[in-house]
Design an enzyme around this catalytic site. Structure first.
Site, PDB file in Angstrom:
ATOM      1  N   ARG A   1       0.792  -1.221   0.000  1.00 24.13           N
ATOM      2  CA  ARG A   1       0.000   0.000   0.000  1.00 24.13           C
ATOM      3  C   ARG A   1       0.827   1.275   0.000  1.00 24.13           C
ATOM      4  NH1 ARG A   1      -3.345  -3.717   2.231  1.00 24.13           N
ATOM      5  NH2 ARG A   1      -1.402  -4.468   3.057  1.00 24.13           N
ATOM      6  N   THR A   2       1.749   1.373   0.947  1.00 20.26           N
ATOM      7  CA  THR A   2       2.472   2.622   1.137  1.00 20.26           C
ATOM      8  C   THR A   2       3.288   2.971  -0.098  1.00 20.26           C
ATOM      9  OG1 THR A   2       2.569   2.120   3.484  1.00 20.26           O
ATOM     10  CG2 THR A   2       4.044   3.836   2.700  1.00 20.26           C
TER      11      THR A   2
ATOM     12  N   HIS B   1       5.406   6.112  11.508  1.00 19.96           N
ATOM     13  CA  HIS B   1       4.851   6.022  10.157  1.00 19.96           C
ATOM     14  C   HIS B   1       3.889   7.208  10.005  1.00 19.96           C
ATOM     15  CE1 HIS B   1       3.490   4.467   6.470  1.00 19.96           C
ATOM     16  NE2 HIS B   1       3.051   3.279   6.816  1.00 19.96           N
TER      17      HIS B   1
ATOM     18  N   LYS C   1      24.554  -5.919  -2.147  1.00 20.74           N
ATOM     19  CA  LYS C   1      26.007  -6.128  -2.153  1.00 20.74           C
ATOM     20  C   LYS C   1      26.639  -5.495  -0.923  1.00 20.74           C
ATOM     21  CE  LYS C   1      26.189  -5.859  -7.207  1.00 20.74           C
ATOM     22  NZ  LYS C   1      26.533  -4.952  -8.310  1.00 20.74           N
TER      23      LYS C   1
ATOM     24  N   ARG D   1      11.494   3.873   3.537  1.00 20.53           N
ATOM     25  CA  ARG D   1      11.026   2.852   4.491  1.00 20.53           C
ATOM     26  C   ARG D   1      12.233   1.981   4.831  1.00 20.53           C
ATOM     27  NH1 ARG D   1       5.757  -0.937   4.708  1.00 20.53           N
ATOM     28  NH2 ARG D   1       4.982   1.091   5.365  1.00 20.53           N
TER      29      ARG D   1
HETATM   30  C1  NCD Z   1       1.833  -0.846   8.350  1.00 22.58           C
HETATM   31  C2  NCD Z   1       3.333  -0.730   8.313  1.00 22.58           C
HETATM   32  O1  NCD Z   1       3.989  -1.229   7.417  1.00 22.58           O
HETATM   33  O2  NCD Z   1       3.807  -0.100   9.223  1.00 22.58           O
HETATM   34  N1  NCD Z   1       1.219  -1.014   7.136  1.00 22.58           N
HETATM   35  C3  NCD Z   1       1.071   0.056   6.299  1.00 22.58           C
HETATM   36  O3  NCD Z   1       1.957   0.846   6.081  1.00 22.58           O
HETATM   37  N2  NCD Z   1      -0.143   0.205   5.732  1.00 22.58           N
HETATM   38  C4  NCD Z   1       1.336  -1.712   9.417  1.00 22.58           C
HETATM   39  C5  NCD Z   1       1.763  -3.133   9.453  1.00 22.58           C
HETATM   40  O4  NCD Z   1       2.701  -3.572   8.803  1.00 22.58           O
HETATM   41  O5  NCD Z   1       1.115  -3.858  10.223  1.00 22.58           O
END
Ligand code: NCD
Length: 306
Positions: free
Chosen positions: A55-56, A133, A83, A105
């Site tokens: 999603r993100t 997040h 690497k 991320r």
């Molecule tokens: C979350 C994450 O990756 O922090 N998901 C997201 O970004 N929609 C929550 C999760 O992984 O449970």
């Protein structure tokens, strides 16, 4: 406007509200046939994903493209990271390419803060370890506001694996800034005492989901993050689900107007029953759609788009 979005604590109430209002304008665009705006034409947004994401990642990519930015997607797999290249060397490469914004991320808490020291562009935290997040918290706040009309005074229960949840941490910070009342609910093993203590003035803690539901406007279910668990935090999945899972019977304890949220990905049948996830009260799909508008607003405002 702030330069980076590393933590929900970077946002004061006026800035957060500006982002939500801008996101509402962006959302109006999504209904049009031509969804693109020229606001970030000629600017470069790099998506730097060291951890899995559906999603993100898609959401940030769609957001940058709808603003006409050039988008470079970088994933750790298949890059020099496999690497052994360090984050710093990768950052210097991005810097050399002239990235205006880097969306990162990473499994290490604090990685976005380090990155901000090495690049000139804006850094947006798309999830760092168990830390934060912030854009998830913004899209959650946006969803609550659009469904329930306000955030001030709203009663929000955040339920489950609080200990490993960057979503919970960012939501606590943002929602309390915007005047909501947050209650953290879960087994004692999954509600960190330091979080509870640090936020004691702002949040409440409960170990009894059934007691909290009748007085909640929003219930946000968290994924049980077994990949981050080294110890056993509860006896079994069944036992967890029996005490802290949201099933149909429990959902009936919520007030009529209350909504059910989940950031995804879900463990259907564990923290949330399939019938609940797919019910009209659930905003799960809406949250994903709102994510694009909110991330458009964040990129637009951080990069001073026109
Ligand atoms: C979350 C994450 O990756 O922090 N998901 C997201 O970004 N929609 C929550 C999760 O992984 O449970």
């Amino acid at each position: 406007m702030i330069k980076h979005l590393r933590s929900a604590a970077d946002l004061d109430a006026p800035t957060a509200t500006l982002i939500l209002d801008t996101a509402a304008e962006m959302a109006a665009l999504s209904g049009r046939e031509v969804k693109k705006l020229p606001a970030l034409r000629g600017r470069t947004v790099v998506n730097l994903f060291y951890e899995d994401s559906t999603r993100t990642r898609i959401s940030f990519e769609a957001a940058a493209k709808r603003l006409s930015a050039d988008v470079i997607n970088f994933s750790a797999k298949g890059s020099s990271v496999s690497k052994g290249e360090s984050l710093k060397d990768t950052a210097l490469t991005l810097q050399a390419m002239g990235a205006d914004a880097v969306v990162i991320r990473h499994s290490a808490s604090g990685a976005p803060h380090r990155l901000a020291n090495w690049v000139d562009g804006s850094v947006v935290n798309a999830g760092d370890g168990t830390h934060e997040h912030p854009t998830q918290a913004l899209l959650d706040a946006y969803t609550m506001r659009s469904r329930l009309g306000r955030l001030d005074g709203l009663k929000v229960a955040i339920v489950g694996d609080v200990l490993h949840s960057r979503v919970a941490r960012s939501n606590v910070l943002l929602l309390t800034t915007l005047g909501a009342q947050v209650t953290l609910v879960g087994p004692p093993t999954l509600i960190p005492l330091d979080v509870a203590a640090a936020l004691a003035e702002k949040t409440q803690v409960s170990y009894d989901l059934d007691a909290v539901l009748p007085d909640s406007d929003v219930v946000m279910m968290l994924r049980v993050q077994t990949e981050r668990m080294q110890d056993s935090y509860f006896p079994s999945a069944r036992e967890y689900s029996r005490r802290y899972g949201l099933d149909v019977a429990r959902m009936k304890k919520l007030p009529e107007h209350a909504i059910v949220m989940h950031p995804g990905p879900m463990n259907r049948g564990m923290e949330i029953a399939p019938e609940v996830a797919d019910s009209p009260r659930s905003t799960i799909v809406e949250q994903v759609a709102n994510g694009v508008s909110v991330r458009m607003a964040v990129l637009y405002l951080l990069l001073g788009g026109k």
